[in-house]
Design a protein around this motif. Structure first.
Motif, PDB file in Angstrom:
ATOM      1  N   TYR A 155      80.397  -1.640  23.081  1.00 35.56           N
ATOM      2  CA  TYR A 155      80.066  -0.348  22.501  1.00 35.56           C
ATOM      3  C   TYR A 155      79.014   0.428  23.282  1.00 35.56           C
ATOM      4  O   TYR A 155      78.835   1.615  23.075  1.00 35.56           O
ATOM      5  N   ALA A 205      73.383  -0.481  20.544  1.00 35.55           N
ATOM      6  CA  ALA A 205      74.540  -1.364  20.744  1.00 35.55           C
ATOM      7  C   ALA A 205      74.358  -2.194  22.003  1.00 35.55           C
ATOM      8  O   ALA A 205      73.751  -1.758  22.977  1.00 35.55           O
ATOM      9  N   TRP A 221      80.681   2.716  15.555  1.00 35.06           N
ATOM     10  CA  TRP A 221      81.280   1.915  16.621  1.00 35.06           C
ATOM     11  C   TRP A 221      82.768   1.690  16.396  1.00 35.06           C
ATOM     12  O   TRP A 221      83.543   1.753  17.341  1.00 35.06           O
TER      13      TRP A 221
END
Length: 339
Positions: free
Chosen positions: A326, A321, A189
């Motif tokens: 993200y 996520a 991420w």
């Protein structure tokens, strides 16, 4: 063996690095020397250690092995070490201060029997020491010839960006070591993108998740015996109760097992081969207790996963996520086309 350049540098290293955290602790000197022989005979050049590994014993064992080798063989080894944590009984003797790093580097050089280290990495962020002080030390260490390159370990995304900005134009900062494997993908991420944006080669540690991705641990069966979690089920971030409680763990292991069975190879090789497909990864740090484990892991370089296999592993191991920033809702902010 395959080879690659490390980060934004001309340093050529093997695509597998030999991690030596077990040397002097779980792996006795004789077995450690045999691992070093097997690794280098297979074409491996990148040997990774740290001053804190077994209280300095890992570096001493490597130094003893190097001392027995002819100059040509010693010169083929690209040697990496790290400093940050205390080696001894004084907890305040730690951090990334100029004083501590200078003493730590000198001690590492003595134990390794070398006058320089190819790659010296700061082992983790230090919230007490100004970053300029730490980066200034690394700059001086490069200029003095004590190290050739500098790197980071266990930094977060914003810390990587700040360190790279501070180092730019002053000395070659070329690598970053995060924990990265099919069970730990959150680094994708921020950490991996930060490394790619700043020219740092990613060096995954714990690529098999502390043994989880080998298939040795089973649901509802607490580990026992001579394994890392068998000796201590509550060990660190790999603790059995912590990981076994996540359904994603078992979903991922099932996917790895399926690919391994279809190919007729070990689960370890599949998990390592998947890491080799990830953007930004330069060299994978292999850590093995035994020579047999190391030999099997080295075989991962021969496993070229297909698109369908990668997609299966990606989907099973997806950490999920949150939608923003993200996940899917943040995609528009992260992408752009010319259409």
């Amino acid at each position: 063996m395959k080879y690659t350049t490390l980060g934004r540098s001309g340093a050529v290293v093997s695509a597998h690095a030999l991690g030596t955290m077990t040397f002097g602790a779980e792996t006795p000197p004789g077995t450690a020397h045999r691992q070093l022989d097997v690794f280098t005979e297979a074409g491996g050049t990148f040997v990774e250690t740290a001053d804190v590994y077994a209280g300095g014993e890992s570096e001493r064992i490597i130094g003893d092995w190097l001392a027995k080798k002819p100059a040509g063989q010693r010169d083929r080894v690209f040697l990496a070490s790290k400093g940050r944590f205390p080696v001894g009984v004084e907890p305040r003797d730690s951090g990334l201060s100029r004083r501590h790093l200078s003493r730590a580097l000198d001690a590492s050089l003595r134990r390794l029997g070398r006058d320089h280290i190819d790659l010296y990495q700061v082992h983790a962020w230090d919230p007490l020491t100004p970053l300029e002080e730490s980066m200034g030390f690394l700059e001086d260490a490069v200029r003095s010839g004590r190290i050739s390159y500098a790197g980071l370990s266990n930094f977060t995304g914003w810390q990587i960006a700040l360190a790279a900005s501070t180092a730019k134009g002053r000395f070659p900062l070329i690598s970053m070591q995060p924990q990265y494997n099919l069970l730990v993908r959150e680094v994708e991420w921020e950490i991996v993108p930060a490394c790619r944006a700043t020219g740092l080669g990613v060096l995954p540690w714990s690529p098999l998740g502390g043994g989880w991705l080998t298939g040795k641990y089973r649901r509802d069966e607490r580990p026992t015996g001579a394994t890392r979690l068998g000796e201590d089920p509550n060990r660190g971030v790999e603790a059995y109760d912590l990981r076994s409680a996540e359904e994603r763990t078992w979903r991922t292991l099932a996917a790895v097992e399926a690919v391994a069975a279809q190919r007729g190879v070990s689960m370890s090789r599949v998990a390592l081969a998947w890491l080799h497909t990830r953007p930004g990864v330069a060299s994978i740090v292999l850590g093995a207790r035994t020579v047999e484990q190391l030999q099997d892991n080295l075989g991962a370089i021969e496993v070229a996963l297909g698109d369908d296999e990668i997609a299966l592993l990606d989907a099973a191991s997806d950490p999920g996520a949150a939608p923003y920033p993200y996940g899917a809702a943040g995609l528009e902010q992260r992408s752009r086309t010319v259409d």
